[in-house]
Design an enzyme around this catalytic site. Sequence first.
Site, PDB file in Angstrom:
ATOM      1  N   ASP A 109      29.998  14.448  -0.915  1.00 33.67           N
ATOM      2  CA  ASP A 109      29.953  13.233  -2.108  1.00 33.67           C
ATOM      3  C   ASP A 109      30.947  13.779  -3.245  1.00 33.67           C
ATOM      4  O   ASP A 109      30.162  13.220  -4.662  1.00 33.67           O
ATOM      5  CB  ASP A 109      29.204  11.761  -1.658  1.00 33.67           C
ATOM      6  CG  ASP A 109      28.124  13.193  -2.166  1.00 33.67           C
ATOM      7  OD1 ASP A 109      27.466  14.561  -2.121  1.00 33.67           O
ATOM      8  OD2 ASP A 109      27.021  12.245  -1.811  1.00 33.67           O
ATOM      9  N   LYS A 160      14.523  16.618  -6.377  1.00 28.68           N
ATOM     10  CA  LYS A 160      14.212  15.098  -6.390  1.00 28.68           C
ATOM     11  C   LYS A 160      12.517  14.704  -7.349  1.00 28.68           C
ATOM     12  O   LYS A 160      11.432  14.353  -6.911  1.00 28.68           O
ATOM     13  CB  LYS A 160      14.201  14.234  -5.309  1.00 28.68           C
ATOM     14  CG  LYS A 160      15.412  13.748  -4.995  1.00 28.68           C
ATOM     15  CD  LYS A 160      16.238  12.711  -4.719  1.00 28.68           C
ATOM     16  CE  LYS A 160      17.868  12.741  -4.489  1.00 28.68           C
ATOM     17  NZ  LYS A 160      18.153  13.795  -3.070  1.00 28.68           N
ATOM     18  N   ASP A 218      28.921  13.734  -8.829  1.00 26.35           N
ATOM     19  CA  ASP A 218      28.223  12.868  -7.016  1.00 26.35           C
ATOM     20  C   ASP A 218      28.325  11.648  -6.852  1.00 26.35           C
ATOM     21  O   ASP A 218      28.189  10.934  -8.301  1.00 26.35           O
ATOM     22  CB  ASP A 218      26.532  12.792  -6.921  1.00 26.35           C
ATOM     23  CG  ASP A 218      26.326  12.495  -5.763  1.00 26.35           C
ATOM     24  OD1 ASP A 218      26.739  11.595  -5.175  1.00 26.35           O
ATOM     25  OD2 ASP A 218      25.279  12.960  -5.084  1.00 26.35           O
TER      26      ASP A 218
HETATM   27  N1  GDD Z   1      25.489  15.897   8.683  1.00 29.48           N
HETATM   28  C1  GDD Z   1      25.429  14.995   8.280  1.00 29.48           C
HETATM   29  N2  GDD Z   1      23.286  14.835   9.026  1.00 29.48           N
HETATM   30  N3  GDD Z   1      24.535  15.157   7.251  1.00 29.48           N
HETATM   31  C2  GDD Z   1      23.820  14.262   6.093  1.00 29.48           C
HETATM   32  C3  GDD Z   1      22.896  14.591   6.557  1.00 29.48           C
HETATM   33  C4  GDD Z   1      22.375  14.233   7.800  1.00 29.48           C
HETATM   34  O1  GDD Z   1      21.068  14.457   8.443  1.00 29.48           O
HETATM   35  N4  GDD Z   1      22.452  13.753   5.384  1.00 29.48           N
HETATM   36  C5  GDD Z   1      22.696  13.940   4.884  1.00 29.48           C
HETATM   37  N5  GDD Z   1      23.816  14.593   4.612  1.00 29.48           N
HETATM   38  C6  GDD Z   1      25.153  15.068   3.431  1.00 29.48           C
HETATM   39  C7  GDD Z   1      25.279  13.976   3.169  1.00 29.48           C
HETATM   40  O2  GDD Z   1      26.578  12.820   4.444  1.00 29.48           O
HETATM   41  C8  GDD Z   1      26.364  14.046   1.779  1.00 29.48           C
HETATM   42  O3  GDD Z   1      27.265  14.457   1.790  1.00 29.48           O
HETATM   43  C9  GDD Z   1      25.484  15.825   1.826  1.00 29.48           C
HETATM   44  O4  GDD Z   1      24.209  15.589   2.819  1.00 29.48           O
HETATM   45  C10 GDD Z   1      24.247  14.982   0.713  1.00 29.48           C
HETATM   46  O5  GDD Z   1      23.461  13.818   0.891  1.00 29.48           O
HETATM   47  P1  GDD Z   1      23.201  12.711  -0.001  1.00 29.48           P
HETATM   48  O6  GDD Z   1      22.188  11.562   0.267  1.00 29.48           O
HETATM   49  O7  GDD Z   1      24.433  12.840  -0.760  1.00 29.48           O
HETATM   50  O8  GDD Z   1      22.291  13.727  -0.469  1.00 29.48           O
HETATM   51  P2  GDD Z   1      21.666  13.521  -2.149  1.00 29.48           P
HETATM   52  O9  GDD Z   1      22.792  12.829  -3.378  1.00 29.48           O
HETATM   53  O10 GDD Z   1      20.532  12.809  -2.669  1.00 29.48           O
HETATM   54  O11 GDD Z   1      20.797  14.931  -3.178  1.00 29.48           O
HETATM   55  C11 GDD Z   1      22.041  15.782  -2.500  1.00 29.48           C
HETATM   56  O12 GDD Z   1      22.979  16.635  -3.747  1.00 29.48           O
HETATM   57  C12 GDD Z   1      22.848  16.444  -4.780  1.00 29.48           C
HETATM   58  C13 GDD Z   1      24.085  16.370  -5.359  1.00 29.48           C
HETATM   59  O13 GDD Z   1      24.192  15.745  -5.875  1.00 29.48           O
HETATM   60  C14 GDD Z   1      20.879  16.915  -2.921  1.00 29.48           C
HETATM   61  O14 GDD Z   1      20.886  18.701  -1.888  1.00 29.48           O
HETATM   62  C15 GDD Z   1      20.284  17.504  -4.263  1.00 29.48           C
HETATM   63  O15 GDD Z   1      19.880  18.802  -3.923  1.00 29.48           O
HETATM   64  C16 GDD Z   1      21.664  17.411  -5.039  1.00 29.48           C
HETATM   65  O16 GDD Z   1      21.297  17.785  -6.523  1.00 29.48           O
HETATM   66 MG    MG Z   2      24.992  12.542  -3.063  1.00 31.53          MG
END
Ligand code: GDD
Ligand code: MG
Length: 355
Positions: A109, A160, A218
């Site tokens: 994303d 977080k 993001d």
């Molecule tokens: N296959 C799979 N299985 N993918 C997953 C799973 C899972 O269980 N959980 C999450 N994902 C994928 C999501 O589809 C997304 O592409 C990515 O992992 C990150 O998940 P998000 O839900 O978007 O996390 P976030 O935005 O809260 O936080 C992450 O991204 C930030 C940057 O935008 C973390 O990596 C943070 O550390 C980072 O700063």
């Molecule tokens: Mg994200």
Amino acid sequence: MEAILLVGGQGTRLRPLTISTPKPLLPTAGVAFLAHQLARAHAAGVTRIVFATSYRAEMFEAAFGEKAFGVELDYVSEARPLGTGGAIRNAARALRSEPDDPILILNGDILSGHDVRAQVALHTGADADVTLHLTTVEDPSRYGVVTTDGDGRVTAFLEKTNRPPTKQINAGCYVFRRSAIDGIADGEVVSVERETFPGLISSGRLVMGYVESGYWLDVGTPQAFVRGSRDLVRGEIASAAMPGEPGERLVLDGAVVSPRAVVRGGTTVGRGAEIEGGATVIGSILQDGAFVAEGATVRDSVIGRGARVGAGALLDGAILGDGASVGPGNELCGGLRLWPGISLPPTAVRFSPDA
Ligand code: GDD
Ligand code: MG
């Protein structure tokens, strides 16, 4: 180079759009969001991508098949979501690289203009186990916060946290040494952010930070999703996947826009969508078959497939699910979301926040 793309999340913050379509497949500047990421990965020298899927797994292969944007594609699905770390470990089954080869890992994303080749070069040059792309944001509390020392070595990873020690965050693009992936527990739920990175750091493995703060977003919230699409349409971040030239608006085949309508600010008008005369649409996404009636104003909003905005209605920062309908005269502002198929009747008295 091979890559793993994490696309298994449920995209809950983007409901109701993600009820029918996973976040990475939502139309963004006229194509599935991932198309922009695939095109960028190809330009960075990635030749093969393994999708780590879970939520609505079958839709990814249906969308992209065996090859897209010059990249060979493979799909590995989790029977239950394994978290980011578990997903990486699970998808690694399908990699062909050798133990010391660099593997690119991408959150599904993220829209990023950073130089992936330079990130890989830093990783290889430092002989690191993992190299994280780091950027700076105003509010780091929603992200993984990362501290580094004077040599660029990562000293702490805090996912977080309410009291971020720095504004430097994990930008969601990693280079892993293949053998470092194999160190993640197989078949278990693991968070790469909460377990793998802190574990590697505390056991003295070399985790490097590649700092670059160009365009980065993001798209996980409605506001950010609309902004990403708008920035792509206006060419603020270049994408070879955009089906048209950058400009104030992107009008797809079969859409009808009245010459008396104002449509600008990076708006996308989907296939078969219609905007009547006297309507104003700014910085928004109209999905296929959406309809905006005369005199309506739509700003920073997403109108789902076949959804309708009635005459004189006002939408600002709103999301309409597929087939939803806003009757004439209504005002929907500040993040309001209408679920698929819901209809708001027309209103004679317009709501005024000052009254
Ligand atoms: N296959 C799979 N299985 N993918 C997953 C799973 C899972 O269980 N959980 C999450 N994902 C994928 C999501 O589809 C997304 O592409 C990515 O992992 C990150 O998940 P998000 O839900 O978007 O996390 P976030 O935005 O809260 O936080 C992450 O991204 C930030 C940057 O935008 C973390 O990596 C943070 O550390 C980072 O700063
Ligand atoms: Mg994200």
